[in-house]
Motif scaffolding. Structure first.
Motif, PDB file in Angstrom:
ATOM      1  N   ILE A 183      -7.392   2.129   9.045  1.00 49.58           N
ATOM      2  CA  ILE A 183      -5.987   2.543   8.989  1.00 49.58           C
ATOM      3  C   ILE A 183      -5.760   3.301   7.689  1.00 49.58           C
ATOM      4  O   ILE A 183      -6.064   2.809   6.603  1.00 49.58           O
ATOM      5  CB  ILE A 183      -5.052   1.329   9.082  1.00 49.58           C
ATOM      6  N   LYS A 184      -5.220   4.503   7.789  1.00 56.71           N
ATOM      7  CA  LYS A 184      -5.145   5.414   6.641  1.00 56.71           C
ATOM      8  C   LYS A 184      -3.781   5.449   5.949  1.00 56.71           C
ATOM      9  O   LYS A 184      -3.658   6.022   4.872  1.00 56.71           O
ATOM     10  CB  LYS A 184      -5.513   6.831   7.091  1.00 56.71           C
ATOM     11  N   LYS A 185      -2.744   4.866   6.547  1.00 55.38           N
ATOM     12  CA  LYS A 185      -1.423   4.875   5.922  1.00 55.38           C
ATOM     13  C   LYS A 185      -1.386   3.883   4.764  1.00 55.38           C
ATOM     14  O   LYS A 185      -1.686   2.701   4.927  1.00 55.38           O
ATOM     15  CB  LYS A 185      -0.346   4.511   6.944  1.00 55.38           C
ATOM     16  N   MET A 186      -0.997   4.364   3.575  1.00 57.89           N
ATOM     17  CA  MET A 186      -0.980   3.548   2.375  1.00 57.89           C
ATOM     18  C   MET A 186       0.304   3.799   1.596  1.00 57.89           C
ATOM     19  O   MET A 186       1.080   4.708   1.918  1.00 57.89           O
ATOM     20  CB  MET A 186      -2.200   3.856   1.502  1.00 57.89           C
ATOM     21  N   GLY A 187       0.526   2.972   0.588  1.00 55.90           N
ATOM     22  CA  GLY A 187       1.717   3.124  -0.233  1.00 55.90           C
ATOM     23  C   GLY A 187       1.395   3.029  -1.712  1.00 55.90           C
ATOM     24  O   GLY A 187       0.440   2.352  -2.104  1.00 55.90           O
ATOM     25  N   ASN A 200       7.132  -4.373   5.090  1.00 57.30           N
ATOM     26  CA  ASN A 200       7.990  -4.755   6.207  1.00 57.30           C
ATOM     27  C   ASN A 200       8.256  -3.601   7.175  1.00 57.30           C
ATOM     28  O   ASN A 200       8.572  -3.829   8.347  1.00 57.30           O
ATOM     29  CB  ASN A 200       9.322  -5.311   5.691  1.00 57.30           C
ATOM     30  N   SER A 201       8.121  -2.369   6.694  1.00 59.46           N
ATOM     31  CA  SER A 201       8.348  -1.221   7.565  1.00 59.46           C
ATOM     32  C   SER A 201       7.061  -0.695   8.189  1.00 59.46           C
ATOM     33  O   SER A 201       7.092   0.300   8.923  1.00 59.46           O
ATOM     34  CB  SER A 201       9.028  -0.091   6.779  1.00 59.46           C
ATOM     35  N   SER A 202       5.950  -1.352   7.912  1.00 54.51           N
ATOM     36  CA  SER A 202       4.659  -0.952   8.479  1.00 54.51           C
ATOM     37  C   SER A 202       4.211  -1.956   9.524  1.00 54.51           C
ATOM     38  O   SER A 202       4.687  -3.103   9.563  1.00 54.51           O
ATOM     39  CB  SER A 202       3.611  -0.836   7.371  1.00 54.51           C
ATOM     40  N   ASP A 203       3.287  -1.538  10.354  1.00 54.14           N
ATOM     41  CA  ASP A 203       2.846  -2.377  11.466  1.00 54.14           C
ATOM     42  C   ASP A 203       1.854  -3.464  11.047  1.00 54.14           C
ATOM     43  O   ASP A 203       1.685  -4.455  11.748  1.00 54.14           O
ATOM     44  CB  ASP A 203       2.197  -1.512  12.552  1.00 54.14           C
ATOM     45  N   CYS A 204       1.180  -3.271   9.937  1.00 52.39           N
ATOM     46  CA  CYS A 204       0.127  -4.207   9.538  1.00 52.39           C
ATOM     47  C   CYS A 204       0.716  -5.505   8.984  1.00 52.39           C
ATOM     48  O   CYS A 204       1.812  -5.519   8.426  1.00 52.39           O
ATOM     49  CB  CYS A 204      -0.772  -3.570   8.480  1.00 52.39           C
ATOM     50  N   GLU A 205      -0.050  -6.564   9.116  1.00 55.46           N
ATOM     51  CA  GLU A 205       0.329  -7.851   8.556  1.00 55.46           C
ATOM     52  C   GLU A 205      -0.335  -8.073   7.202  1.00 55.46           C
ATOM     53  O   GLU A 205       0.278  -8.589   6.270  1.00 55.46           O
ATOM     54  CB  GLU A 205      -0.069  -8.973   9.515  1.00 55.46           C
ATOM     55  N   ASP A 206      -1.595  -7.661   7.076  1.00 57.04           N
ATOM     56  CA  ASP A 206      -2.385  -7.987   5.891  1.00 57.04           C
ATOM     57  C   ASP A 206      -2.751  -6.732   5.104  1.00 57.04           C
ATOM     58  O   ASP A 206      -3.116  -5.695   5.680  1.00 57.04           O
ATOM     59  CB  ASP A 206      -3.655  -8.727   6.297  1.00 57.04           C
ATOM     60  N   TYR A 207      -2.694  -6.882   3.776  1.00 66.12           N
ATOM     61  CA  TYR A 207      -2.921  -5.749   2.895  1.00 66.12           C
ATOM     62  C   TYR A 207      -3.785  -6.162   1.702  1.00 66.12           C
ATOM     63  O   TYR A 207      -3.888  -7.341   1.352  1.00 66.12           O
ATOM     64  CB  TYR A 207      -1.587  -5.204   2.354  1.00 66.12           C
ATOM     65  N   LYS A 268      12.962   1.089  -7.299  1.00 68.75           N
ATOM     66  CA  LYS A 268      12.654   2.412  -7.822  1.00 68.75           C
ATOM     67  C   LYS A 268      12.259   3.413  -6.743  1.00 68.75           C
ATOM     68  O   LYS A 268      12.089   4.603  -7.038  1.00 68.75           O
ATOM     69  CB  LYS A 268      11.515   2.304  -8.846  1.00 68.75           C
ATOM     70  N   GLY A 269      12.095   2.947  -5.517  1.00 64.00           N
ATOM     71  CA  GLY A 269      11.552   3.812  -4.484  1.00 64.00           C
ATOM     72  C   GLY A 269      10.026   3.759  -4.505  1.00 64.00           C
ATOM     73  O   GLY A 269       9.413   3.145  -5.389  1.00 64.00           O
ATOM     74  N   TYR A 270       9.398   4.403  -3.545  1.00 62.83           N
ATOM     75  CA  TYR A 270       7.931   4.396  -3.490  1.00 62.83           C
ATOM     76  C   TYR A 270       7.433   5.592  -2.692  1.00 62.83           C
ATOM     77  O   TYR A 270       8.217   6.376  -2.131  1.00 62.83           O
ATOM     78  CB  TYR A 270       7.398   3.085  -2.902  1.00 62.83           C
ATOM     79  N   ILE A 271       6.111   5.739  -2.635  1.00 57.59           N
ATOM     80  CA  ILE A 271       5.457   6.848  -1.953  1.00 57.59           C
ATOM     81  C   ILE A 271       4.640   6.329  -0.770  1.00 57.59           C
ATOM     82  O   ILE A 271       3.906   5.348  -0.895  1.00 57.59           O
ATOM     83  CB  ILE A 271       4.516   7.615  -2.907  1.00 57.59           C
ATOM     84  N   ILE A 272       4.766   6.975   0.372  1.00 58.87           N
ATOM     85  CA  ILE A 272       3.867   6.762   1.503  1.00 58.87           C
ATOM     86  C   ILE A 272       2.886   7.939   1.526  1.00 58.87           C
ATOM     87  O   ILE A 272       3.294   9.095   1.415  1.00 58.87           O
ATOM     88  CB  ILE A 272       4.636   6.703   2.833  1.00 58.87           C
ATOM     89  N   PHE A 273       1.605   7.633   1.644  1.00 57.03           N
ATOM     90  CA  PHE A 273       0.609   8.705   1.741  1.00 57.03           C
ATOM     91  C   PHE A 273      -0.489   8.280   2.705  1.00 57.03           C
ATOM     92  O   PHE A 273      -0.573   7.123   3.124  1.00 57.03           O
ATOM     93  CB  PHE A 273       0.020   9.039   0.363  1.00 57.03           C
ATOM     94  N   TYR A 274      -1.338   9.239   3.063  1.00 56.62           N
ATOM     95  CA  TYR A 274      -2.425   8.998   4.012  1.00 56.62           C
ATOM     96  C   TYR A 274      -3.748   9.373   3.348  1.00 56.62           C
ATOM     97  O   TYR A 274      -3.933  10.506   2.898  1.00 56.62           O
ATOM     98  CB  TYR A 274      -2.204   9.797   5.303  1.00 56.62           C
ATOM     99  N   SER A 275      -4.646   8.413   3.280  1.00 54.43           N
ATOM    100  CA  SER A 275      -5.875   8.604   2.508  1.00 54.43           C
ATOM    101  C   SER A 275      -6.754   9.710   3.067  1.00 54.43           C
ATOM    102  O   SER A 275      -7.568  10.289   2.328  1.00 54.43           O
ATOM    103  CB  SER A 275      -6.665   7.284   2.455  1.00 54.43           C
TER     104      SER A 275
END
Length: 369
Positions: A183-187, A200-207, A268-275
């Motif tokens: 899974i490539k979606k990261m923060g 909470n806004s992502s589908d994954c449970e574990d990080y 502060k906000g955050y960034i969503i990116f894709y590896s």
């Protein structure tokens, strides 16, 4: 030159290389179409035939195996996508077919497969992979009397449904990575509010929560084909001094990601990116052999080579890549990822090096028969 790959074993045929990739069998094009379209393999032209297991076929892998004639001499498998996303139907079907093949032909498959399935199971699980890399980095850092600076970023496991103590978190900023490496979606988060909102806004449970390392916006991609080591630089997450709204907007634009503003998070906000997107941006540093005198990077070649050896011995693989961040402050080398059979983008004559590896494994099989 004889068209056979090795006549010492009475074989008047080419080496039979069989690929097993999940999920798209067209992945074989890296080892099939490129063979036909490059001059780099002319030395071994006509000595290797590539056949692919079709994981999407209605015919079982067992059925495909039993119809193969001649039987495989070497197998290259890469099941990363299916192992990392078993909840998706197409991937669960692939795993079922593969498990069926293993139940009937495991000893034969394992003998010929040059990327052990057990290692692939580790590499798709970020918790397991990082734990192993952490141990390897400690070993490397002790080499040569402790002169090599190698580590992994401070990290911890995290489940969004479980209670946690903020004091236990790695220092912010934190890179939030899904447990599955498929899974490539990261923060990139800067406070607890951003961490909670992203998870909470992502589908994954574990990080995996990983301390951000300032590394001048470059990730070094290390590619290994047996004893051949290549180093290339790719664009990575840029360094950020202060997560102001304008800085985060610029950051998100640069990495082709998304800025989630403070108005949505209460922080502060955050960034969503894709590896798999950030490394494809402009700014690539050419890939060269580690021994090339023209290689110009901030990497310590001795650290890279020692780490390469540790990974090879631990997971018994010869076709792999790993990512290194070099801390811009103290030059510590942080190993942050490892994968089997990467794309080898920019590696000169990679098919030629692979060919020799495949034939060496085929000869080894012949000697064992």
């Amino acid at each position: 030159m004889s068209s056979t790959w090795d006549s010492r074993f009475g074989r008047n045929r080419n080496l039979q290389l069989v690929t097993c990739f999940a999920v798209d069998p067209n992945r074989k094009s890296m080892l099939l179409n490129d063979y036909k379209s490059t001059d780099a393999t002319s030395e071994l032209e006509g000595r290797v035939d590539v056949v692919a297991f079709d994981v999407l076929s209605e015919t079982s892998l067992v059925g495909q195996w039993e119809k193969m004639d001649p039987k495989p001499d070497v197998i290259v498998s890469r099941l990363h996508k299916a192992l990392g996303s078993p909840g998706e139907e197409v991937h669960s079907n692939t795993i079922k077919k593969f498990d069926e093949l293993m139940s009937t032909h495991k000893s034969e498959f394992d003998k010929l497969n040059i990327i052990p399935v057990e290692s692939q199971h580790v590499l798709v699980d970020r918790y397991k992979m990082t734990s192993y890399l952490q141990r390897m980095a400690r070993v490397v850092s002790l080499a040569n009397g402790g002169s090599l600076k190698c580590s992994t970023p401070s990290w911890m496991t995290f489940s969004k449904s479980a209670a946690f103590n903020p004091a236990d978190l790695p220092p912010f900023p934190i890179v939030v990575k899904p447990k599955s490496t498929a899974i490539k979606k990261m923060g990139l988060v800067f406070d607890v509010a951003g961490l909670k909102h992203f998870c909470n806004s992502s589908d994954c449970e574990d990080y995996s929560l990983e301390q951000y390392i300032p590394h001048s916006g470059v990730v070094y991609k290390i590619y290994v084909i047996a004893k051949h080591i290549f180093v290339g630089g790719r664009p990575s997450l840029p360094d950020i001094d202060e997560p102001t709204p304008s800085e985060l907007n610029n950051f998100a634009s640069e990495v082709k990601g998304e800025h989630v503003p403070e108005s949505q998070t209460g922080g502060k906000g955050y960034i969503i990116f894709y590896s798999d997107v950030i490394t494809r941006r402009d700014g690539e540093i050419g890939c060269k052999r580690i021994t090339d005198p023209d290689l110009s990077t901030s990497c310590c070649t001795e650290t890279i080579d020692t780490l390469r050896l540790a990974i090879e011995l631990e997971w018994n693989i010869e076709l792999f890549g790993f990512d290194v961040l070099v801390d811009k402050n103290d030059q510590t080398h942080y190993v942050v990822d490892c994968n089997a059979l990467p794309g080898y983008k920019g590696v000169p004559n990679f098919l030629g090096h692979m060919n020799k590896l495949f034939i060496r494994h085929g000869i080894r099989k012949g000697l064992q028969e």
